[in-house]
Design a protein around this motif. Structure first.
Motif, PDB file in Angstrom:
ATOM      1  N   GLY A  44     -93.272  25.653  81.758  1.00 25.82           N
ATOM      2  CA  GLY A  44     -92.282  25.242  82.756  1.00 25.82           C
ATOM      3  C   GLY A  44     -91.209  26.314  82.862  1.00 25.82           C
ATOM      4  N   ASP A  45     -89.959  25.889  83.053  1.00 25.25           N
ATOM      5  CA  ASP A  45     -88.835  26.817  83.133  1.00 25.25           C
ATOM      6  C   ASP A  45     -88.459  27.295  81.730  1.00 25.25           C
ATOM      7  OD1 ASP A  45     -88.737  26.370  85.864  1.00 25.25           O
ATOM      8  OD2 ASP A  45     -87.196  24.828  85.701  1.00 25.25           O
ATOM      9  N   GLY A  46     -87.945  28.521  81.651  1.00 23.69           N
ATOM     10  CA  GLY A  46     -87.492  29.034  80.365  1.00 23.69           C
ATOM     11  C   GLY A  46     -86.313  28.234  79.847  1.00 23.69           C
ATOM     12  N   ILE A  47     -85.243  28.193  80.633  1.00 21.92           N
ATOM     13  CA  ILE A  47     -84.042  27.430  80.294  1.00 21.92           C
ATOM     14  C   ILE A  47     -83.621  26.674  81.545  1.00 21.92           C
ATOM     15  CG2 ILE A  47     -81.637  27.551  79.544  1.00 21.92           C
ATOM     16  CD1 ILE A  47     -82.358  30.110  78.017  1.00 21.92           C
ATOM     17  N   GLU A  48     -83.527  25.350  81.452  1.00 23.84           N
ATOM     18  CA  GLU A  48     -83.186  24.532  82.614  1.00 23.84           C
ATOM     19  C   GLU A  48     -82.104  23.526  82.258  1.00 23.84           C
ATOM     20  OE1 GLU A  48     -85.140  21.783  86.060  1.00 23.84           O
ATOM     21  OE2 GLU A  48     -86.145  21.809  84.134  1.00 23.84           O
ATOM     22  N   SER A  49     -81.111  23.442  83.143  1.00 22.07           N
ATOM     23  CA  SER A  49     -80.061  22.440  83.019  1.00 22.07           C
ATOM     24  C   SER A  49     -79.987  21.656  84.314  1.00 22.07           C
ATOM     25  CB  SER A  49     -78.710  23.106  82.747  1.00 22.07           C
ATOM     26  OG  SER A  49     -77.681  22.137  82.791  1.00 22.07           O
ATOM     27  N   GLU A  50     -79.880  20.351  84.203  1.00 20.93           N
ATOM     28  CA  GLU A  50     -79.720  19.517  85.390  1.00 20.93           C
ATOM     29  C   GLU A  50     -78.265  19.500  85.846  1.00 20.93           C
ATOM     30  OE1 GLU A  50     -81.783  15.767  85.113  1.00 20.93           O
ATOM     31  OE2 GLU A  50     -83.392  16.717  83.982  1.00 20.93           O
ATOM     32  N   GLY A  51     -77.393  20.188  85.124  1.00 19.91           N
ATOM     33  CA  GLY A  51     -75.995  20.363  85.506  1.00 19.91           C
ATOM     34  C   GLY A  51     -75.714  21.847  85.651  1.00 19.91           C
ATOM     35  N   TYR A  52     -75.080  22.432  84.628  1.00 19.80           N
ATOM     36  CA  TYR A  52     -74.763  23.850  84.711  1.00 19.80           C
ATOM     37  C   TYR A  52     -75.221  24.593  83.473  1.00 19.80           C
ATOM     38  CZ  TYR A  52     -70.612  22.676  81.896  1.00 19.80           C
ATOM     39  OH  TYR A  52     -69.767  22.235  80.915  1.00 19.80           O
ATOM     40  N   LEU A  53     -75.335  25.910  83.622  1.00 21.33           N
ATOM     41  CA  LEU A  53     -75.800  26.799  82.559  1.00 21.33           C
ATOM     42  C   LEU A  53     -74.836  27.972  82.474  1.00 21.33           C
ATOM     43  CD1 LEU A  53     -77.905  27.993  80.566  1.00 21.33           C
ATOM     44  CD2 LEU A  53     -79.172  28.783  82.563  1.00 21.33           C
ATOM     45  N   THR A  54     -74.274  28.203  81.285  1.00 14.58           N
ATOM     46  CA  THR A  54     -73.349  29.310  81.062  1.00 14.58           C
ATOM     47  C   THR A  54     -73.898  30.176  79.940  1.00 14.58           C
ATOM     48  OG1 THR A  54     -71.468  27.942  81.707  1.00 14.58           O
ATOM     49  CG2 THR A  54     -70.984  29.931  80.462  1.00 14.58           C
ATOM     50  N   VAL A  55     -73.988  31.485  80.192  1.00 22.02           N
ATOM     51  CA  VAL A  55     -74.476  32.431  79.194  1.00 22.02           C
ATOM     52  C   VAL A  55     -73.427  33.513  79.011  1.00 22.02           C
ATOM     53  CG1 VAL A  55     -76.282  34.071  78.567  1.00 22.02           C
ATOM     54  CG2 VAL A  55     -76.871  32.011  79.871  1.00 22.02           C
ATOM     55  N   ASP A  56     -72.952  33.685  77.769  1.00 24.83           N
ATOM     56  CA  ASP A  56     -72.008  34.750  77.439  1.00 24.83           C
ATOM     57  C   ASP A  56     -72.424  35.357  76.106  1.00 24.83           C
ATOM     58  OD1 ASP A  56     -69.830  36.455  77.520  1.00 24.83           O
ATOM     59  OD2 ASP A  56     -68.433  34.976  76.731  1.00 24.83           O
ATOM     60  N   LYS A  57     -72.596  36.667  76.081  1.00 26.50           N
ATOM     61  CA  LYS A  57     -72.933  37.410  74.862  1.00 26.50           C
ATOM     62  C   LYS A  57     -74.257  36.973  74.263  1.00 26.50           C
ATOM     63  CE  LYS A  57     -68.078  37.461  73.665  1.00 26.50           C
ATOM     64  NZ  LYS A  57     -67.591  36.109  73.861  1.00 26.50           N
ATOM     65  N   ALA A  58     -75.272  36.760  75.060  1.00 27.87           N
ATOM     66  CA  ALA A  58     -76.585  36.358  74.558  1.00 27.87           C
ATOM     67  C   ALA A  58     -77.651  37.300  75.096  1.00 27.87           C
ATOM     68  CB  ALA A  58     -76.895  34.922  74.972  1.00 27.87           C
ATOM     69  N   THR A  59     -78.729  37.424  74.353  1.00 27.44           N
ATOM     70  CA  THR A  59     -79.899  38.168  74.797  1.00 27.44           C
ATOM     71  C   THR A  59     -81.010  37.158  75.034  1.00 27.44           C
ATOM     72  OG1 THR A  59     -79.270  40.127  73.543  1.00 27.44           O
ATOM     73  CG2 THR A  59     -81.576  39.946  74.179  1.00 27.44           C
ATOM     74  N   LEU A  60     -81.532  37.122  76.263  1.00 28.17           N
ATOM     75  CA  LEU A  60     -82.570  36.163  76.637  1.00 28.17           C
ATOM     76  C   LEU A  60     -83.809  36.917  77.094  1.00 28.17           C
ATOM     77  CD1 LEU A  60     -80.422  33.709  78.792  1.00 28.17           C
ATOM     78  CD2 LEU A  60     -80.866  33.607  76.327  1.00 28.17           C
ATOM     79  N   ASN A  61     -84.951  36.580  76.538  1.00 29.51           N
ATOM     80  CA  ASN A  61     -86.248  37.121  76.943  1.00 29.51           C
ATOM     81  C   ASN A  61     -87.108  35.932  77.317  1.00 29.51           C
ATOM     82  OD1 ASN A  61     -85.858  40.009  76.188  1.00 29.51           O
ATOM     83  ND2 ASN A  61     -85.462  39.052  74.217  1.00 29.51           N
ATOM     84  N   LEU A  62     -87.333  35.733  78.619  1.00 25.70           N
ATOM     85  CA  LEU A  62     -87.968  34.518  79.117  1.00 25.70           C
ATOM     86  C   LEU A  62     -89.263  34.851  79.845  1.00 25.70           C
ATOM     87  CD1 LEU A  62     -84.707  33.027  80.651  1.00 25.70           C
ATOM     88  CD2 LEU A  62     -85.580  32.670  78.332  1.00 25.70           C
ATOM     89  N   SER A  63     -90.324  34.118  79.542  1.00 25.20           N
ATOM     90  CA  SER A  63     -91.582  34.301  80.250  1.00 25.20           C
ATOM     91  C   SER A  63     -92.273  32.958  80.390  1.00 25.20           C
ATOM     92  CB  SER A  63     -92.490  35.287  79.499  1.00 25.20           C
ATOM     93  OG  SER A  63     -92.844  34.781  78.236  1.00 25.20           O
ATOM     94  N   GLY A  64     -93.151  32.863  81.381  1.00 33.37           N
ATOM     95  CA  GLY A  64     -93.894  31.623  81.554  1.00 33.37           C
ATOM     96  C   GLY A  64     -94.196  31.320  82.997  1.00 33.37           C
ATOM     97  N   GLY A  65     -94.475  30.051  83.266  1.00 39.95           N
ATOM     98  CA  GLY A  65     -94.946  29.639  84.574  1.00 39.95           C
ATOM     99  C   GLY A  65     -93.875  29.224  85.553  1.00 39.95           C
ATOM    100  N   GLY A  66     -92.665  28.916  85.088  1.00 42.23           N
ATOM    101  CA  GLY A  66     -91.621  28.428  85.983  1.00 42.23           C
ATOM    102  C   GLY A  66     -90.542  29.466  86.214  1.00 42.23           C
TER     103      GLY A  66
END
Length: 126
Positions: A44-66
């Motif tokens: 599905g989605d790598g990271i999903e929020s039904e409200g809001y998503l805040t990213v500060d000072k993070a390293t994200l490596n996302l792969s997949g179907g969504g």
């Protein structure tokens, strides 16, 4: 991971393989800390929020179907690195450094990407 109302991560290394979304919250997801490194391979989605998503000072490596990042209300990237196969979808996307490969859609143009100096995507998603 299972769904939660809120997810707040301030530190840590996570390697997630999921048959649905990697991280999913009903209200909000906050990733805020200099030592966050999250790798997700999700059908599905790598990271999903039904409200809001805040990213500060993070390293994200996302792969997949969504979608790499998905939020119903908005996504704010203030700093960090976001690498994704797929796209991000949310109201406000600003800051950080991103490299996105994969899907896009036709439609209205997207404002400049993270970092403020990147051109908008071909459609409503980047």
């Amino acid at each position: 991971m299972s769904s939660s109302d809120d997810i707040v991560i301030e530190n840590g290394v996570m390697n997630i393989t999921a048959v649905k979304d990697g991280l999913h919250a009903n209200d909000y997801i906050t990733l805020d800390g200099k030592n966050i490194n999250i790798t997700v391979n999700a059908q599905g989605d790598g990271i999903e929020s039904e409200g809001y998503l805040t990213v500060d000072k993070a390293t994200l490596n996302l792969s997949g179907g969504g979608k790499g990042l998905n939020a119903a209300d908005y996504i704010t990237l203030t700093s960090g690195t976001f690498d994704s196969y797929g796209y991000a979808e949310g109201g406000t996307i600003s800051g950080g450094t991103s490299a996105t490969l994969g899907q896009s859609s036709s439609g209205g143009g997207q404002p400049g990407g993270p970092g403020g100096n990147q051109p908008g995507g071909p459609g409503g998603r980047w």
